[in-house]
Design a protein around this motif. Structure first.
Motif, PDB file in Angstrom:
ATOM      1  N   ALA A  74      28.582  38.018  51.280  1.00 29.26           N
ATOM      2  CA  ALA A  74      29.310  37.725  50.045  1.00 29.26           C
ATOM      3  C   ALA A  74      30.780  38.068  50.228  1.00 29.26           C
ATOM      4  O   ALA A  74      31.130  39.050  50.892  1.00 29.26           O
ATOM      5  CB  ALA A  74      28.726  38.516  48.882  1.00 29.26           C
ATOM      6  N   THR A  75      31.635  37.263  49.624  1.00 28.00           N
ATOM      7  CA  THR A  75      33.066  37.538  49.598  1.00 28.00           C
ATOM      8  C   THR A  75      33.522  37.557  48.144  1.00 28.00           C
ATOM      9  O   THR A  75      33.346  36.567  47.426  1.00 28.00           O
ATOM     10  CB  THR A  75      33.858  36.481  50.383  1.00 28.00           C
ATOM     11  OG1 THR A  75      33.410  36.459  51.735  1.00 28.00           O
ATOM     12  CG2 THR A  75      35.346  36.802  50.355  1.00 28.00           C
ATOM     13  N   MET A  76      34.064  38.675  47.723  1.00 25.72           N
ATOM     14  CA  MET A  76      34.610  38.809  46.381  1.00 25.72           C
ATOM     15  C   MET A  76      36.115  38.567  46.442  1.00 25.72           C
ATOM     16  O   MET A  76      36.819  39.197  47.236  1.00 25.72           O
ATOM     17  CB  MET A  76      34.310  40.197  45.809  1.00 25.72           C
ATOM     18  CG  MET A  76      32.843  40.468  45.620  1.00 25.72           C
ATOM     19  SD  MET A  76      32.520  42.093  44.858  1.00 25.72           S
ATOM     20  CE  MET A  76      32.927  43.194  46.220  1.00 25.72           C
ATOM     21  N   ALA A 140      37.304  42.572  37.965  1.00 23.81           N
ATOM     22  CA  ALA A 140      38.514  42.006  38.554  1.00 23.81           C
ATOM     23  C   ALA A 140      38.209  40.805  39.443  1.00 23.81           C
ATOM     24  O   ALA A 140      39.128  40.089  39.859  1.00 23.81           O
ATOM     25  CB  ALA A 140      39.249  43.065  39.371  1.00 23.81           C
ATOM     26  N   VAL A 141      36.937  40.572  39.739  1.00 22.26           N
ATOM     27  CA  VAL A 141      36.552  39.476  40.633  1.00 22.26           C
ATOM     28  C   VAL A 141      36.686  38.142  39.902  1.00 22.26           C
ATOM     29  O   VAL A 141      36.194  37.973  38.788  1.00 22.26           O
ATOM     30  CB  VAL A 141      35.108  39.673  41.139  1.00 22.26           C
ATOM     31  CG1 VAL A 141      34.682  38.492  42.013  1.00 22.26           C
ATOM     32  CG2 VAL A 141      34.994  40.975  41.922  1.00 22.26           C
ATOM     33  N   THR A 142      37.366  37.197  40.534  1.00 21.99           N
ATOM     34  CA  THR A 142      37.545  35.866  39.950  1.00 21.99           C
ATOM     35  C   THR A 142      36.655  34.811  40.602  1.00 21.99           C
ATOM     36  O   THR A 142      36.296  33.816  39.972  1.00 21.99           O
ATOM     37  CB  THR A 142      39.004  35.415  40.067  1.00 21.99           C
ATOM     38  OG1 THR A 142      39.401  35.445  41.451  1.00 21.99           O
ATOM     39  CG2 THR A 142      39.921  36.346  39.268  1.00 21.99           C
ATOM     40  N   GLU A 168      34.632  32.917  34.978  1.00 18.01           N
ATOM     41  CA  GLU A 168      35.607  32.475  33.988  1.00 18.01           C
ATOM     42  C   GLU A 168      35.402  33.210  32.666  1.00 18.01           C
ATOM     43  O   GLU A 168      34.338  33.084  32.043  1.00 18.01           O
ATOM     44  CB  GLU A 168      35.485  30.966  33.769  1.00 18.01           C
ATOM     45  CG  GLU A 168      35.773  30.139  35.020  1.00 18.01           C
ATOM     46  CD  GLU A 168      35.703  28.653  34.758  1.00 18.01           C
ATOM     47  OE1 GLU A 168      35.321  28.255  33.618  1.00 18.01           O
ATOM     48  OE2 GLU A 168      36.023  27.876  35.668  1.00 18.01           O
ATOM     49  N   PRO A 169      36.399  33.979  32.229  1.00 13.84           N
ATOM     50  CA  PRO A 169      36.290  34.663  30.927  1.00 13.84           C
ATOM     51  C   PRO A 169      36.241  33.650  29.779  1.00 13.84           C
ATOM     52  O   PRO A 169      37.031  32.714  29.734  1.00 13.84           O
ATOM     53  CB  PRO A 169      37.564  35.507  30.861  1.00 13.84           C
ATOM     54  CG  PRO A 169      38.050  35.594  32.266  1.00 13.84           C
ATOM     55  CD  PRO A 169      37.639  34.319  32.928  1.00 13.84           C
TER      56      PRO A 169
END
Length: 203
Positions: A74-76, A140-142, A168-169
């Protein structure tokens, strides 16, 4: 009519032979396509049971033959940068792996249609950054990039699949949105070399 057939018997025979050749070419092409499909891995990475952070992340084998999932990487991505971690090497596991050891370990053999449940996305983000001070905070992860590495057939080279999910917020909470309609299959020679380099970073 009989006279015409007698006069053109060679031409008719040639036409019949050409038609038979065409039928055999089509038949062999169908066999070749079926053989290629059988040799190609097909791994799905999907979001299930909702669209928010409490939806589940599933890895499903849609190949004709079984696969063995060896690693999940996984890459955050956050405003501070990228952080890559191997899901299969996060922590020591209990001796009792529960009813589904594959999902607990993030590894194992899957026949056609079987899946590994990686859990809820919010729990997955917490797990990825657990006890790692350099990892970004879950909120903080997008973007979350997931790569599945597996063995398929008799090949000693790994195959894989990759899919990216945006966080997505929204007014009702964070939504998990796949950035591509399909899971990208990593089967080419170049993609396999990239997978090997990724695995080497986490050995």
């Amino acid at each position: 009519m009989t006279a015409w057939l007698s006069a053109n018997v060679d031409l008719i025979g040639l036409a019949v032979n050409v038609a038979m050749l065409g039928v055999w070419i089509v038949y062999l092409q169908l066999l070749l396509n079926g053989y290629r499909r059988q040799r190609r891995s097909s791994i799905l990475i999907t979001r299930g049971a909702g669209s928010g952070v409490r939806s589940r992340c599933l890895v499903t084998n849609m190949s004709v033959e079984p696969i063995y999932v060896t690693s999940l990487i996984a890459t955050m991505i956050s405003p501070e940068g990228r952080y890559e971690v191997a899901l299969t090497d996060l922590r020591d596991l209990p001796e009792d792996l529960g009813a589904d050891p594959r999902s607990t370990m993030g590894q194992g053999s899957l026949v056609t249609g079987q899946y590994i449940d990686l859990g809820h996305f919010d729990e997955l983000l917490v797990k990825l950054g657990q006890d790692r001070p350099d990892a970004p905070a879950p909120d903080a992860v997008t973007v979350l990039e997931l790569v599945v590495v597996a063995l398929y057939g008799s090949s000693h080279r790994p195959v894989g699949a990759e899919r990216h999910f945006a966080l997505e917020p929204r007014a009702a909470g964070v939504r998990i949105v796949p950035q591509t309609v399909e899971t990208q299959q990593l089967r080419s020679r170049r993609a396999r070399l990239k997978l090997r380099r990724q695995l080497a970073r986490h050995m």
